[in-house]
Design a protein around this motif. Structure first.
Motif: not given
Length: 322
Positions: A129-133, A168-169, A277-279, A284-287
């Motif tokens: 899967r493509r990584i996305s935010h 992903n969403a 961030v998913l995929g 991944i928790v981005l802060t």
């Protein structure tokens, strides 16, 4: 499933997510280079709220110095020493690959530095899967949580990448217990025209959903922002759709549009914006250094809920006893 009752309308949407995510078995979370007060305090507060079980990766002396300078207690916290941010990112990704964590959380290093290790072809955390935010937005005056995607990773996604962004969403929305999402594919207008390529892609994505190439959500597009989120705007335009006027996931044409939309809501509507961030192999928790405590906790809460859902749905390994 998280239900929105009349009584809860006066409560923060983030507060409900945080309450739902508290657990006696919080997910093991690799926190990368928490070497400033906001990132270290955010991880420790999330641990105190029983949202995550952090493992801190970075220069141990620096982490302890930050804690001492700001009155934070590191008693009982495991620290994996790494000499600098690049080494911390590499070590953290390796630990995820070894199964030592269910979540990855960004500390005080640059996002690009972390994502470079995450996306490395041989040693990273890529999947098919493509990584996305996804921004998880709490907008004052708006009854529902809004997802905006992708406003941080994919700059000019093509049709196939947008399919992954949407999936992903949707998977996140359903995974954290919010039900079946209404997904709006945004453009500048709500009609398909060759003059605006994003309208053509929106129509194609809706057809892909009809054919089962995107699953788990109700898709509609193209929609302009007004008739995606405002029922009266949709009525005036004559758009009859379960999604129009009631969208919950907003899929933007490109990163520039998404970034401007999210920041408009943050700075003009005073919205909070948690981020995930998913995929990748793990969420991944981005802060950001500018994030409030509540936003940091909300990011951890969403990630924890999603990790719990992934844990429940993981295939049971064969025992050989059958």
């Amino acid at each position: 499933m998280l239900e929105l009752t009349d009584q809860e309308l006066v409560q923060s949407k983030y507060d409900r997510l945080i309450a739902a995510a508290r657990s006696d078995r919080p997910p093991a979370t690799i926190v990368v280079h928490p070497c400033d007060e906001p990132s270290l305090r955010g991880a420790l507060q999330a641990a105190a709220e029983k949202l995550i079980a952090p493992l801190l990766v970075g220069p141990e002396a620096k982490i302890r110095a930050v804690a001492a300078a700001h009155g934070m207690d590191l008693a009982g916290q495991e620290i994996v020493d790494a000499p600098h941010s690049h080494a911390a990112a590499a070590s953290a990704v390796a630990m995820i690959r070894e199964g030592k964590g269910e979540l990855l959380m960004k500390g005080s290093l640059h996002t690009d530095e972390l994502m470079r290790e995450v996306t490395a072809s041989a040693t990273g955390l890529r999947t098919e899967r493509r990584i996305s935010h996804v921004f998880i937005m709490d907008v004052p005056g708006h009854a529902e949580t809004l997802f905006i995607t992708d406003a941080a990773i994919n700059i000019v996604p093509d049709l196939d990448v947008k399919r992954d962004i949407i999936q992903n969403a949707i998977d996140l929305w359903t995974g954290i217990g919010l039900g079946t999402p209404r997904v709006a594919i945004l453009s500048a207008v709500e009609t398909v025209t060759s003059k605006i390529p994003s309208t053509i892609e929106a129509a194609a994505l809706c057809k892909m959903a009809e054919r089962g190439q995107i699953t788990g959500g109700q898709l509609e597009g193209p929609l302009a922002f007004d008739n995606a989120v405002d029922p009266e705007a949709a009525r005036i335009k004559g758009i009859a759709s379960p999604v129009a006027g009631h969208a919950q996931i907003l899929v933007v044409p490109d990163l520039e549009a998404g970034n401007m939309l999210a920041k408009n809501l943050i700075f003009l509507a005073h919205a909070d914006a948690a981020g995930l961030v998913l995929g990748a192999r793990v969420p991944i928790v981005l802060t950001s250094r500018a994030d409030s405590v509540r936003t940091r906790l909300a990011s951890c809460a969403v990630a924890a809920l999603y990790a719990a859902a992934r844990r429940r749905n993981a295939p049971v390994p064969a025992t050989g006893l059958a």
